[in-house]
Design an enzyme around this catalytic site. Structure first.
Site: not given
Ligand code: GTP
Ligand code: SPV
Ligand code: MN
Length: 608
Positions: A73, A215-216, A224, A244, A266, A268, A271, A291, A387, A418
């Site tokens: 983004r 991009y996404g 979003k 979110h 994002s 953090c 997923t 998400d 992604r 984080r």
């Molecule tokens: P968006 O799709 O951008 O909104 O991200 P998200 O909030 O869904 O994050 P996602 O679950 O994809 O995790 C993002 C990164 O954080 C990945 O590289 C994971 O491996 C890492 N991660 C997720 N959960 C944990 C956790 O509990 N501990 C640690 N250390 N890393 C984590």
């Molecule tokens: C985020 O950045 O929070 C995502 C990916 O989930 S995007 O669809 O690019 O917003």
């Molecule tokens: Mn997101």
């Protein structure tokens, strides 16, 4: 389906106007059929834009490598173009809508020359659900069409639902790269230079205009742009919440289920939490969404959430069989990969996939790449924000309720980010309003999910909505307070928690193992909803007693004490930062109640 078969007069007129502005060579309606999906993918593979993956390893799947400038983004190019700047608030970029529309109209003029325009009718939420919203995206990107077909419900059924005069959110999109006579993309991802990219939202007229990025979050406009930025405005006006947030279902060994949402910025961990495999025996976690959550009160007075999406647009790096088995299975077929690395046998690889790179790869820049673990400065083979786009129904942990048009009743809401220091593993608010305070002060280290903010630094990201709130964030805080006041039954409001999986030791190691072990915290959350959690009141809120959460392997009693300590000095710094740099931004839009919570927190800390 032919464009002439569209029966909706408003849509026909709007479409005709955009066709005459952008002058595409052809116009195609996305009908939602798998035949059309396959045709589009085949054409992109033939043109060199996409690579078909090994059908024995990743059946039905392809890889795209984007332009190096188009990988995330672009927050600096994202605008909330409300009539007044004040309505957009201090955290959004703003331009006068008349000025922005004039500028973008000139960019759109002739921008689809040499390309096909696709008309994508899509539903956010199950088609026909009272909570769902329909949008129509006009785009010149087949990549966008295919992704939208996975991420949303697309096609003729949506047009049927729309009828001849139904309401839809109008969404324009172009990659911003017209082709000259005889010119083709030659397998190169089309997009416009950074200063020509615009991701624009017009909240009063509920329009989305996107230009220059494929991009996404910049281009899949249901996600979003509609489901958060425009939907947050609708939610404010109609008394609900567009957030979110992941949505998960947790079931105890006794067979009792509860639903939990969680807002983390994002990249953090949404997923990962939504799909986690519990490490504690007898507990089960299932996935409703990863998400976005739309929440409204049900007739029983409970807050219900739906996942408006139909797929996962997940971060690939760090996803391994150990960290997120369910995501890997979901993305093992019929998946679009973007900016991961390609192996010699046409499979995908990324950092943190759980095994070493098998031989020579093509990295996300399209260059040969051989893993050299001794070279700490080696550039990653996959972009950190690479992604996968995978259908939700392929996820082994998908909950049976995930498409229930009524949504699922929410017992708990988590906020997090984080934070290597200060913020404990988990604490709980005293009540809804105190929970709104916790949401409003969330901070997080910046990740690779946005291009133009410095990764690694900590920024406030209230409710994980900083880049996604379609109006003044101060008013958004007030809206959250108002939704709580409007609860038909205060006792049925979800409990609100603040979690942090990302504490680090002085040496920079994770203090908490995270992933599946987060189930231990979810168990305490569950028990808090039941009223059986072992808890203690502290200056920052309600916390687990030191023995309330069983320690995972490798976490010592000392570690646990650190994870659950109230770091008085750290929190006083936090208060000082919020007072000096965060809350003042909102001026008169900051609800007085939140300022009072900050004062109370400070005096609690000083008295401790
Ligand atoms: P968006 O799709 O951008 O909104 O991200 P998200 O909030 O869904 O994050 P996602 O679950 O994809 O995790 C993002 C990164 O954080 C990945 O590289 C994971 O491996 C890492 N991660 C997720 N959960 C944990 C956790 O509990 N501990 C640690 N250390 N890393 C984590
Ligand atoms: C985020 O950045 O929070 C995502 C990916 O989930 S995007 O669809 O690019 O917003
Ligand atoms: Mn997101």
């Amino acid at each position: 389906m032919n464009v002439n078969e569209i029966k909706h007069d408003g849509l026909k007129k709007w479409l005709a106007d955009f066709i005459s502005l952008t002058t595409p060579d052809a116009v195609i309606v996305a009908d939602g059929s798998s035949a059309q999906y396959d045709e589009l993918i085949d054409a992109q593979v033939a043109s060199g834009l996409a690579t078909r993956l090994n059908p024995e390893k990743k059946p039905g799947s392809v890889l795209y490598l984007s332009d190096p400038s188009d990988v995330a983004r672009v927050e600096k190019r994202t605008y909330i173009s409300s009539i007044t700047e004040e309505a957009a608030g201090p955290t959004n970029n703003w331009m006068d809508p008349a000025v922005l529309k004039k500028e973008m109209t000139e960019l759109y003029r002739g921008c689809m020359k040499g390309r096909t325009m696709y008309v994508i009718p899509f539903s956010m939420g199950p088609i026909g659900s009272p909570i769902s919203k329909i949008g129509v995206e006009l785009t010149d990107s087949a990549y966008v069409v295919c992704n939208m077909m996975i991420m949303t419900r697309v096609g003729e059924k949506v047009l049927e639902q729309l009828g001849t005069d139904g309401y839809f959110v109008p969404c324009y999109h172009s990659v911003g790269k017209p082709l000259a006579e005889g010119e083709s993309d030659n397998g190169i991802w089309p997009c416009a230079p950074m200063d020509k990219k615009y991701i624009s939202h017009f909240p009063e007229t509920r329009e989305i205009w996107s230009y220059g990025s494929g991009y996404g979050g910049n281009a899949l406009l249901g996600k979003k742009c509609l489901a958060l930025r425009i939907a947050s405005v609708l939610a404010r006006d109609e008394g609900w919440l567009a957030e979110h947030m992941l949505i998960l279902k947790i079931t105890s060994p006794e067979g009792k289920s509860r639903f939990v949402t969680g807002a983390f910025p994002s990249a953090c961990g949404k997923t990962n939490l939504a799909m986690l495999v519990p490490t504690i025996p007898g507990w089960k976690v299932e996935t409703v969404g990863d998400d976005i959550a739309w929440m409204k009160y049900g007739s029983d007075g409970q807050l219900y959430a739906i996942n408006p999406e139909a797929g996962f647009f997940g971060v690939a790096p760090g996803t391994s069989d150990e960290s997120n088995h369910n995501a890997l299975v979901a993305a093992s077929s019929n998946t679009i990969f973007t900016n991961v690395a390609l192996t010699e046998d046409n499979d995908v690889w990324w950092e943190g996939i759980g095994y070493d790179a098998p031989g020579k790869l093509i990295d996300w820049n399209g260059n040969e790449w051989i893993q050299n673990k001794a070279d700490k400065s080696q550039k990653p083979a996959a972009h950190p924000n690479a992604r996968f786009t995978a259908p939700a129904k392929q996820c082994p942990s998908i909950a049976s309720e995930w498409e229930d048009p009524r949504g699922v009743p929410i017992s708990a809401i988590l906020f997090g980010g984080r934070r290597p220091k200060t913020i404990p593993l988990v604490h709980r608010s005293h009540d809804w309003n105190h929970g709104v305070f916790l949401g409003s002060i969330v901070g997080s280290e910046v990740t690779a999910a946005a291009l133009d903010v410095k990764a690694g630094t900590i920024r406030r990201d209230p409710f994980a909505m900083l880049p996604f709130c379609g109006y003044n964030m101060g008013d958004y805080f007030q809206h959250w307070l108002d939704v709580g006041h409007a609860a038909p039954d205060q006792d049925k409001l979800p409990k609100i928690f603040y979690v942090n999986w990302f504490r680090k030791t002085a040496e920079g190691k994770w203090l908490w193992p995270g992933y599946g072990e987060n189930s231990r915290v979810l168990k305490w959350v569950f028990e808090s909803c039941e009223g059986t959690a072992k808890s203690v009141d502290t200056p920052i809120g309600i916390m687990p007693t030191i023995d309330a959460i069983d320690r995972p392997e490798g976490v010592t009693e000392e570690d646990m004490k650190e994870l659950l300590a109230v770091d008085i000095d750290g929190w006083l710094n936090e208060v000082a930062d919020i007072r000096a740099n965060h809350y003042p931004k909102f001026g008169k839009h900051l609800p007085g109640e939140l300022a009072t919570f900050l004062d109370t927190l400070e005096s609690n800390l000083k008295a401790a």
